[in-house]
Every structure is written in C-alpha cells, then in structure tokens.
Design a protein around this motif. Structure first.
Motif: not given
Ligand code: DMJ
Length: 470
Positions: A1, A6, A137, A322, A375-377, A433, A437, A461-462
C-alpha cells in the motif's frame, strides 16, 4: 500500500467509531515469550502438505465471505459483513488480486468464475481519480499475471486499456508520476510523492510493453525509476518524500520502510525480470548504501532503522511489518547471511505479542504503532529464505506465523485486520493484498516446489508472478 493510503488506513483505524460497533472488545493479551525458530516443531513434507491444505481452506473461507457479502465490489468488511469500494464504484480489487492465488492453489472452478467476472464486468471507463501506484501494483499486476497464467486475451486487453488510461500520470516536468490520475479524463494531480510510488512501476508497465509490443509503457516507468535514483544523496540514499514537479526532496528521512520499501525491491527485480543492465547498475550502489547506513546491532541482533539521507545520522530506531520484506529481498539477491539475521529479528518482533505490529522501537523494545493490517512481508521473506536455503526452520516459522494469524485475525466472514496487536482488537478491514499476497506466500511455503519456481518468474510487490517475455 502506498504510504498515503497506508496512512489513511491507519488514521481510519484509529478514528473510526464504526469499528467499535462491530469489532471485538479489547481484551488483555498476555505477552508471548520469545520463540526461536530452531526451537519450533520441524515441519516435514507430510506436515507441509497438510499445512498447504489448511492454508487453501482458510483462503477459501475468506473468499467465500467476499462472495457472500461483497461480490462484485472492491473488498469485504469482515466484521460488518458488508462490501466496500475504494472510490465509490468498484474496480474489483479483491477478485483481480485473488485470481492468480486461486490458480496457483489449483482452485479451478473459483478461478474460472473469477476470471469471467473480471473479463465481463471490469471497466476502466470511469470518472475516478485513482491512486496510480496502487492501481498499478494490484490491478495492472493482477491482470497481467492472470493473462500469463491463463492465456486469456481479455485480461491483456483490460491491462492495456488501464495502462493507456494511466499514462498521463507521467506527464510531470520531471517524468516522476503524479500521485493520482483520472481514468476517464487522464487528468493527473498530486505532487507529494515518494520513491516507492515512483519506483515501483516498471515490472508491470514493462511487462505490458513486452506483451503489447508498445515500448511507451516501459520507457515512462523506467524514466520514473531512473529519475528517482538520480535524486539520491552523496551517500547513495533516497529520502522519504519529494515534489514531482520540482523534483526536490521534502522529507529526507531514509530507511527501508513505507514510502521507500519497494523502490529497492524493483531495482533488483527489474534486473531479474528484464535483464536490464541499468537496473543492476542502480541496484548495486543502492543496496550497498542501504546496508551500510540503516543497519544497527542491538544486543547481537540486526535491525534496520531510519537515517538522514544526507548525513547518514540515525534519526530513528523503528522496524515494522513493512520492513519485514527486506530479508526476502536480501536472500533473493544473494545476501543469505544478512537475510537470515534480519529474519530472526522480524520473527522476534512478531513473537512479542504473537503477531507483528506496524512499528516497533527495537532499542526501547516497545511497540510504537500497534496496528496489523494483515501484512504479508514476513511470510514472503520466510518463503524466499526457505526456497533459497532449504532450511526447515523457515517452514516451522511459517507454521507458527500461520497459526497466530488464524487465531487472531479469523472472523465468521473472513479475515480482519487488527487495530491493536497488544489487545488483538479486530478492525473491519480486509485488504485485497491478503488474497494476493498473505495467503499466497503461506501457501507457497508449504506447497510442492513446482507450484511456483522463483527462477522462472518474478513476483511483483503485490505477489503477482510475471514471466519473462520476448
Ligand atoms: C502491498 O500492497 C504491497 O506489498 C506494497 O508494496 C506494500 N505492502 C502492501 C502489503 O503490506
């Protein structure tokens, strides 16, 4: 995002009384004890196969909630069981983001139904001012990967139409794109941008050029990336915000987090996807400067904080959900040892409360921003590390992440963001996402390796996989 969205999300989360009505009441959550990945139960192949099925089942749970309560809209509100559209009219954010995940999971019927929805209902001829970066994205990336995975020409036509409509975003005096663009009129506006938004476009526009034979998309997005890079300081660092008309920095904080993160990611990935030597030439000094200036050792652990782009002086010591993409990028670009160390720190941050916060002060050992928007990171990094090292601790880590994720974020209708990781109070938000993701990286971590080979594709990035084309 993007940082702006965000930020809007986080502000909405803090202010919206609506969350109070539907969200679970805050409850005191006991602090989790630090868990070393090496101390977790190993995940063998049989267990991994079971985990892959569990992930698929949970993905379907979230998708069925979307189908039941939000079909045809951008997203599901997972607590109020209502639909949500970003701009008042739907651009099918969740279906486009979810399509390639369904295909990878082998959910053929769902994928066929979703593809039909997109191909027959999605239109970009709408008088909407959209966020350029987010639409690139999520939608451009999702349409292109959907096309490459299915051969459906309708998806490519939609991608070309979308890309063409958004091209005026690049018509600034510097070539750095404006933040917003109107899909019908092409009117572009919004000067206050950042490296993530101007530098995270080339994989998608570049692929569009390769697939349509029209070089204009590649050229515009490449110029935006180069213009961003050329504004680096003498230390080789970029800042956090600039004005796209003057090209001047307005905020000089430098780090791997929001507003900058995926700029680094695309410097490496545009080399991987297109073999563009200029990308490699920009990547090398950029990653060296980042590792040199952001990294800090605290009690033997590696963390990445904030510095001033001109002086290199540390201005902050925050790491967050992130930033957790960075170990994956390090591993993917060959720096395995640094990747391993930083992933250990991400996992430590996650385990403080059994789910990771948006921001954590690693010197003070204190959560400074308690939200968790699913979030996936951290999972993305676990996947890269597992695929590139074969070290079983990353699947064990993934299992722990998944169990916490399900325990705290699952709702009757889907998955909900957390307003506060310390109380586990949920928020009425399920970002698209999650489907593109978070579930995809969990699945890939446990699924057979042939499901997706990172040597054959580059994930945008997605997490939309893009293939090299002639
Ligand atoms: C996604 O939209 C993209 O990964 C983006 O680069 C930043 N992060 C969000 C998910 O956290």
């Amino acid at each position: 995002m993007s940082k702006t969205l965000r930020h809007a999300w986080l502000v909405a989360l803090m202010l919206a009384p609506a969350f109070g009505g539907a969200a679970e009441a805050p409850k005191a959550a006991p602090e989790a004890k630090p868990v070393a990945a090496s101390a977790l139960q190993p995940v063998d192949d049989a267990e991994a196969a079971r985990m892959a099925e569990r992930v698929k089942a949970e993905f379907l749970h979230a998708w069925n909630g979307y189908r039941q309560y939000a079909w045809g809209h951008d997203a599901l509100k997972p607590l109020s069981k209502a639909p949500q559209d970003w701009y008042g009219q739907s651009l099918l954010m969740t279906p486009v983001d979810a399509l390639d995940t369904m295909i990878l999971m082998g959910l053929a019927d769902e994928a066929a139904r979703t593809r039909e929805l997109i191909a027959t209902q999605l239109s970009f001829d709408k008088d909407l001012d959209v966020k350029h970066f987010e639409i690139v994205i999520r939608l451009l990336g999702g349409l292109l990967s959907g096309h490459q995975l299915t051969g459906d020409e309708r998806l490519l036509k939609l991608a070309e139409d979308l890309g063409t409509r958004m091209l005026p975003a690049f018509d600034s005096p510097t070539g750095l794109p404006y933040v917003n663009v109107n899909l019908r009129t092409g009117k572009a506006q919004g000067n206050d941008s950042n490296p993530a938004e101007t530098g995270t476009l080339l994989l998608e526009y570049g692929t569009l050029s390769k697939l349509t034979g029209n070089p204009v998309f590649y050229e515009k997005a490449k110029r935006a990336l180069v213009e961003t890079y050329e504004r680096r300081s003498k230390l080789g660092l970029v800042g956090e915000r600039f004005d796209v008309t003057s090209g001047k920095w307005t905020h000089t904080s430098s780090h791997i987090g929001a507003r900058i993160d995926s700029y680094y990611e695309y410097l490496w990935k545009c080399w991987r996807l297109f073999g563009d030597e200029e990308c490699l030439a920009m990547w090398k000094p950029s990653i060296a400067a980042a590792n040199r200036h952001y990294a800090e050792e605290v009690d033997g652990a590696l963390w990445y904080g904030q510095v001033d782009m001109h002086t290199g002086k540390h201005t902050g010591h925050e790491y967050g959900a992130l930033d957790a993409f960075y170990p994956g990028l390090l591993a993917y670009s060959g720096d395995i040892e640094r990747a391993r160390r930083l992933q250990r720190s991400s996992f430590e941050m996650w385990n403080l409360h059994g789910i990771e916060p948006e921001a954590y002060d690693y010197r003070e050992r204190k959560v400074t921003y308690a939200g968790y928007p699913l979030r996936p990171e951290i999972v993305e990094s676990a996947w890269y590390l597992y695929r590139l090292t074969g070290d079983p601790q990353y699947r064990a880590m993934g299992k722990k992440l998944f169990e916490d994720f399900v325990r705290h974020c699952r709702t009757e209708a889907g998955y909900a963001a957390l307003k506060d990781v310390t109380t586990k109070q949920q928020a009425d938000d399920m970002e698209s996402f999650v489907m593109a993701e978070t579930f995809k990286y969990f699945y890939l971590l446990f699924a057979p390796p042939e499901t997706l080979d990172p040597a054959q594709v580059v994930l945008n990035t997605e997490a939309h996989p893009l293939r090299r084309t002639r």
